[in-house]
Design a protein around this motif. Structure first.
Motif, PDB file in Angstrom:
ATOM      1  N   PHE A 325       0.701  -1.062  -0.123  1.00  0.00           N
ATOM      2  CA  PHE A 325      -0.183  -0.009  -0.053  1.00  0.00           C
ATOM      3  C   PHE A 325       0.958   1.251  -0.126  1.00  0.00           C
ATOM      4  CE2 PHE A 325       0.275  -1.082   4.454  1.00  0.00           C
ATOM      5  CZ  PHE A 325       0.783  -0.046   4.984  1.00  0.00           C
ATOM      6  N   PHE A 420      11.619  -4.267   9.109  1.00  0.00           N
ATOM      7  CA  PHE A 420      10.856  -5.564   9.912  1.00  0.00           C
ATOM      8  C   PHE A 420      11.472  -6.628   9.805  1.00  0.00           C
ATOM      9  CE2 PHE A 420       7.820  -2.062   9.546  1.00  0.00           C
ATOM     10  CZ  PHE A 420       7.347  -1.769  10.711  1.00  0.00           C
ATOM     11  N   THR A 448       4.194   7.416   1.981  1.00  0.00           N
ATOM     12  CA  THR A 448       4.117   6.115   3.017  1.00  0.00           C
ATOM     13  C   THR A 448       3.986   4.962   2.112  1.00  0.00           C
ATOM     14  OG1 THR A 448       3.487   7.366   5.097  1.00  0.00           O
ATOM     15  CG2 THR A 448       3.068   5.081   4.856  1.00  0.00           C
ATOM     16  N   ARG A 450       4.321   0.491   2.207  1.00  0.00           N
ATOM     17  CA  ARG A 450       4.843  -0.831   3.091  1.00  0.00           C
ATOM     18  C   ARG A 450       5.165  -1.958   2.080  1.00  0.00           C
ATOM     19  NH1 ARG A 450       4.149  -3.031   8.374  1.00  0.00           N
ATOM     20  NH2 ARG A 450       5.299  -4.915   8.663  1.00  0.00           N
ATOM     21  N   TYR A 452       6.884  -5.943   1.367  1.00  0.00           N
ATOM     22  CA  TYR A 452       7.442  -7.108   1.816  1.00  0.00           C
ATOM     23  C   TYR A 452       7.157  -8.187   0.707  1.00  0.00           C
ATOM     24  CZ  TYR A 452       2.277  -7.780   2.883  1.00  0.00           C
ATOM     25  OH  TYR A 452       0.849  -7.750   2.775  1.00  0.00           O
TER      26      TYR A 452
ATOM     27  N   ASP B  56       5.017 -11.954  21.001  1.00  0.00           N
ATOM     28  CA  ASP B  56       5.945 -11.515  19.962  1.00  0.00           C
ATOM     29  C   ASP B  56       6.299  -9.907  20.474  1.00  0.00           C
ATOM     30  OD1 ASP B  56       7.371 -10.415  18.026  1.00  0.00           O
ATOM     31  OD2 ASP B  56       6.314 -11.311  16.273  1.00  0.00           O
ATOM     32  N   GLN B  58       7.648  -7.468  19.081  1.00  0.00           N
ATOM     33  CA  GLN B  58       7.752  -6.406  18.093  1.00  0.00           C
ATOM     34  C   GLN B  58       6.248  -6.362  17.230  1.00  0.00           C
ATOM     35  OE1 GLN B  58       9.843  -4.199  18.148  1.00  0.00           O
ATOM     36  NE2 GLN B  58      11.604  -5.008  19.363  1.00  0.00           N
ATOM     37  N   GLU B  61       4.340  -3.367  17.069  1.00  0.00           N
ATOM     38  CA  GLU B  61       4.951  -1.932  16.346  1.00  0.00           C
ATOM     39  C   GLU B  61       4.777  -2.408  14.725  1.00  0.00           C
ATOM     40  OE1 GLU B  61       5.886   0.654  17.435  1.00  0.00           O
ATOM     41  OE2 GLU B  61       6.439   1.378  15.305  1.00  0.00           O
ATOM     42  N   ARG B  62       4.668  -3.612  14.383  1.00  0.00           N
ATOM     43  CA  ARG B  62       4.501  -4.161  13.137  1.00  0.00           C
ATOM     44  C   ARG B  62       3.058  -3.626  12.485  1.00  0.00           C
ATOM     45  NH1 ARG B  62       7.699  -8.581  10.808  1.00  0.00           N
ATOM     46  NH2 ARG B  62       9.260  -8.843  12.268  1.00  0.00           N
ATOM     47  N   ARG B  64       1.147  -1.617  14.141  1.00  0.00           N
ATOM     48  CA  ARG B  64       0.677  -0.106  14.385  1.00  0.00           C
ATOM     49  C   ARG B  64       1.355   0.521  12.971  1.00  0.00           C
ATOM     50  NH1 ARG B  64       4.268   3.845  17.252  1.00  0.00           N
ATOM     51  NH2 ARG B  64       3.049   5.850  17.210  1.00  0.00           N
ATOM     52  N   ASP B  65       2.372   0.018  12.548  1.00  0.00           N
ATOM     53  CA  ASP B  65       3.216   0.759  11.147  1.00  0.00           C
ATOM     54  C   ASP B  65       2.149   0.414  10.035  1.00  0.00           C
ATOM     55  OD1 ASP B  65       5.679   1.904  10.008  1.00  0.00           O
ATOM     56  OD2 ASP B  65       5.029   0.128   8.567  1.00  0.00           O
ATOM     57  N   SER B  66       1.794  -0.763   9.749  1.00  0.00           N
ATOM     58  CA  SER B  66       0.713  -1.120   8.902  1.00  0.00           C
ATOM     59  C   SER B  66      -0.759  -0.114   9.097  1.00  0.00           C
ATOM     60  CB  SER B  66       0.240  -2.679   8.960  1.00  0.00           C
ATOM     61  OG  SER B  66       1.396  -3.473   8.354  1.00  0.00           O
ATOM     62  N   GLY B  69       0.134   3.479   8.072  1.00  0.00           N
ATOM     63  CA  GLY B  69       0.243   3.583   6.493  1.00  0.00           C
ATOM     64  C   GLY B  69      -1.120   3.538   5.766  1.00  0.00           C
ATOM     65  N   MET B  70      -1.896   2.656   6.242  1.00  0.00           N
ATOM     66  CA  MET B  70      -3.143   2.332   5.505  1.00  0.00           C
ATOM     67  C   MET B  70      -4.155   3.389   5.928  1.00  0.00           C
ATOM     68  SD  MET B  70      -3.202  -1.934   5.802  1.00  0.00           S
ATOM     69  CE  MET B  70      -4.752  -1.982   4.807  1.00  0.00           C
ATOM     70  N   SER B  82       5.507   8.489  13.151  1.00  0.00           N
ATOM     71  CA  SER B  82       5.595   7.819  14.563  1.00  0.00           C
ATOM     72  C   SER B  82       6.621   8.489  15.637  1.00  0.00           C
ATOM     73  CB  SER B  82       5.853   6.460  14.374  1.00  0.00           C
ATOM     74  OG  SER B  82       6.960   6.249  13.533  1.00  0.00           O
ATOM     75  N   ASN B 178       1.702 -10.914   7.405  1.00  0.00           N
ATOM     76  CA  ASN B 178       1.387  -9.465   6.681  1.00  0.00           C
ATOM     77  C   ASN B 178       0.045  -9.419   5.895  1.00  0.00           C
ATOM     78  OD1 ASN B 178       3.635  -7.777   7.577  1.00  0.00           O
ATOM     79  ND2 ASN B 178       5.004  -8.949   6.248  1.00  0.00           N
ATOM     80  N   LYS B 179      -0.132 -10.324   5.108  1.00  0.00           N
ATOM     81  CA  LYS B 179      -1.708 -10.244   4.452  1.00  0.00           C
ATOM     82  C   LYS B 179      -2.758 -10.282   5.504  1.00  0.00           C
ATOM     83  CE  LYS B 179      -1.629 -10.812  -0.086  1.00  0.00           C
ATOM     84  NZ  LYS B 179      -1.248  -9.336  -0.125  1.00  0.00           N
ATOM     85  N   GLU B 182      -3.061  -6.975   7.031  1.00  0.00           N
ATOM     86  CA  GLU B 182      -3.766  -6.110   5.995  1.00  0.00           C
ATOM     87  C   GLU B 182      -5.282  -6.454   6.196  1.00  0.00           C
ATOM     88  OE1 GLU B 182      -2.144  -5.882   2.081  1.00  0.00           O
ATOM     89  OE2 GLU B 182      -0.299  -5.416   3.069  1.00  0.00           O
TER      90      GLU B 182
END
Lengths: 487, 194
Positions: A325, A420, A448, A450, A452, B56, B58, B61-62, B64-66, B69-70, B82, B178-179, B182
């Motif tokens: 995105f 990450f 911005t 992301r 992966y 986990d 982290q 943070e993973r 939150r970052d997604s 951004g979204m 951030s 990650n999917k 999302e």
């Protein structure tokens, strides 16, 4: 007499006379207000300094006559059939220095308030050579190890010096460089600050510096080597001239029955250096591929697209390496001229130094755009140290203000992000990062994204299309991000 | 014969009613939107670090970052970076920025000059197993606090991923983490803008 006096005393006659007089004046006054058509009287172009990219410049002065209201000017350049607008505004003289070597033609256009446009026609050809030539003296800095593994750095450094010497480049004596580093307490070899750049020029007469970062080093089976190298101009304001990277594994091309496998890491290193030196040769001969904004088509177009870089810049980026995105500020102009500071990415959960690795990949990709001037990472690092900038969660607006300040770095854009995942030494390669870019002047986020991906995505038959190294994945993914930012 | 047809009809009608009743009961009632709030007045938001209830370290943070951004990509709000949020947390002296009090939410929003603050709780982030099948699962709940009184104006949660019938039958490992992240974020954004 009495008759004529009474005639003059008659107010009606006086009024009639005044009306006639005014009627006679009015058309003449209107004729005077009508402007002359806009005309270009001339475009004076003078070369200042040497005819080399970045060091030399063209002083362009336009003169026009006539035109209605405010007249605005634009300076256009033409290179390889691609026309781009370098400057526009009310100023009638500009100083323009091309970032990349090549043959340029210059043209000025003027536009008045009525929308009338005139141009000066293209000037004669101005050829700009690369700032490095056969007489350039280079210093090769010791290799900066960002591989998070033990590596024979001295051997790699000496192999690089040997390979460069064999190509006919003048390299500063290794002992002389060591003495300089000791004297100036220079420990960091991943970049140069303004002070070190000036001292290298003044004390040793060095014109440019090779800065090499070792991204991956693995001697096991299969061996892996990834290097990121750049040439930086010394002096008051160090500038990146050329930058490329290479990532190889022994399994890249196994061929039939594994005949093509490379098992020796030294052999792989030699192959990697050979690719880098071919790419450097392209730059030195003016054939290095770059992106240039085409003002007519309103898109980026590649110049020297036949030239193949060490990281295969110019090959198609597949859909699976595109960011998942993205956000780009609606008012961001990708054709604008920007100075970009790339801040080391924040390492959230990845291997050691992965933040530096991903940042260097972005420096490399951004440096290939002619409208962007990427600030040497050594300068960014020195600024961060000088101002004690500690970024626990990425840069804040206060950090961005420092980097954007005209008196400090003058960065128009500040690029940062988070890493990450960065796996490339064992098993399937995997990279996961996010990118954020600030507009330093507006104090706003303008980008911005992301991204992966894994090396085996979309691979179904016999490893066809797999990307075995994290370097290869990062190269593709960073390029996809920069392409979208600048498209 | 006619009587038999009527009998089948009754059975089908009864089954339909039972099915509808079952569906109604499974609807999650835990989302909240303050109907009196004018969401169009919110121009900028700060997303505070999420509370991490998973193993986990982290993961929060993973996610939150997604999410940040979204959310920015929707162009509905300007989302503060951030690093800037972190500076605001330091200046406001928040000890637990994951769970701010109403006063703390007001304080940080004044420092950062935002119209709303978003907090979150990451409840699940990992792999679930059932027999030979395994799949990734993410569960997140979010809250939006307005800055005048520090009250909650929107709250929603979402859980995505997990083992599907396909995973059980084919033995696949589910979708990448990650999917799934999302999907969770998309689901929450749909709830925010519906």
């Amino acid at each position: 007499m009495i008759c004529s006096t009474s005639f003059l005393n008659k107010k009606t006659w006086v009024l009639i006379l005044v009306a006639f007089w005014l009627a006679g004046c009015a058309p003449r006054a209107l004729e005077q207000e009508k402007p002359e058509p806009l005309a270009m009287l001339g475009l004076d172009v003078t070369l200042q300094g040497p005819p080399t990219a970045r060091l030399g410049s063209l002083q362009c002065a336009f003169s026009t006559s006539g035109g209605s209201g405010k007249v605005t000017f634009a300076l256009h350049s033409l290179k390889a059939g691609i026309e781009t607008v370098e400057f526009s505004g009310e100023q009638a003289s500009w100083s323009w220095s091309p970032k990349e070597p090549g043959s340029y033609h210059i043209k000025a256009t003027a536009t008045d308030d009525t929308g009338a446009v005139i141009d000066s026609g293209w000037s004669a050809e101005y050829r700009f050579y690369p700032p490095v030539d056969a007489d350039t003296l280079y210093a090769v800095l010791p290799v900066d190890n960002i591989s998070a593994a033990k590596a024979p750095l001295t051997e790699i450094h000496l192999t690089l010096i040997k390979a460069l010497t064999e190509k006919g480049l003048s390299i500063l004596d290794h002992d002389e460089l060591e003495a300089f580093m000791e004297k100036n307490r220079m420990r960091y070899t991943g970049g140069i600050s303004a002070e070190i750049g000036q001292q290298l020029k003044d004390e040793l007469g060095v014109d440019a510096v090779f800065i090499t970062s070792l991204e991956t080093w693995q001697e096991g089976d299969p061996p892996r080597v990834s290097l990121i190298t750049r040439v930086v101009l010394t002096g008051e304001w160090p500038e990146i001239l050329w930058m490329d990277s290479v990532g190889l594994t022994g399994d890249d091309a196994p061929g039939l029955l594994g005949i093509g496998r490379i098992k020796s890491v030294e052999q792989l290193l030699a192959k990697a250096l050979d690719s880098l030196l071919r790419s450097l040769h392209l730059y030195r001969t003016g054939g290095y591929p770059t992106y240039r904004y085409d003002s007519d088509l309103q898109e980026m177009r590649m110049v020297n697209d036949a030239g193949l870089t060490a990281d295969f810049f110019g090959t198609e980026v597949r859909g699976r390496h595109q960011p998942h995105f993205t956000y780009r500020a609606p008012d961001f102009d990708p054709a604008g001229r920007y100075a970009v500071a790339v801040v080391p990415f924040l390492n959230v959960d990845a291997r050691k130094y992965s933040g530096e690795v991903v940042a260097l990949h972005f420096v490399k990709q951004l440096n290939r755009y002619e409208n962007l001037r990427v600030i040497e990472p050594g300068l960014v690092r020195q600024t961060m140290l000088d101002y004690r900038m500690i970024m626990q969660a990425g840069p804040s607006l206060a950090n961005s203000d420092i980097l954007a300040s005209e008196n400090i770095l003058g960065a128009d854009l500040v690029l940062s992000g988070k890493v990450f995942d960065y796996q490339g030494t064992r098993g399937i390669s995997k990279v996961d990062f996010s990118v954020q870019a600030f507009d330093g002047k507006k104090r706003e986020v303008i980008w911005t994204s992301r991204s992966y991906a894994t090396g085996d995505e979309g691979v179904y038959f016999f490893d066809a299309g797999s990307v075995p190294s994290a370097h290869g994945l990062t190269t593709r993914m960073s390029r996809a991000v920069v392409d979208m930012l600048e498209e | 014969m006619k009587r038999k047809t009527r009998f089948v009809g009754y059975w089908l009608a009864s089954l339909w009613i039972l099915l509808q009743t079952g569906c109604a009961l499974s609807t999650p009632p835990n989302d909240f939107t303050n109907q009196t709030m004018d969401f169009s007045a919110i121009q900028s938001v700060a997303v505070l670090p999420f509370l991490n209830l998973t193993s986990d370290d982290q993961a929060a943070e993973r996610v939150r970052d997604s999410f940040m951004g979204m959310l920015l990509a929707t162009e509905a709000f300007y989302v503060l970076p951030s690093g800037e949020v972190n500076r605001g947390i330091s200046r406001a002296g928040l000890r637990t920025p994951q769970t701010p009090s109403a006063e703390e939410a007001k304080s940080i929003s004044t420092i950062l000059e935002v119209d709303a603050v978003i907090t979150g709780v990451l409840r699940e982030y990992g792999t679930v197993r059932s027999g030979s099948a395994e799949a990734n699962l993410v569960s997140l709940s979010l809250q939006m606090l307005e800055t005048e009184k520090g009250t909650v104006i929107w709250s929603a949660s979402s859980t995505q991923g997990g083992i599907t019938m396909g995973d059980r039958l084919l033995g696949s490992g589910g979708q990448p983490m990650n999917k799934v992240t999302e999907q969770v974020v998309n689901d929450l954004l749909n709830k925010l803008f519906e």
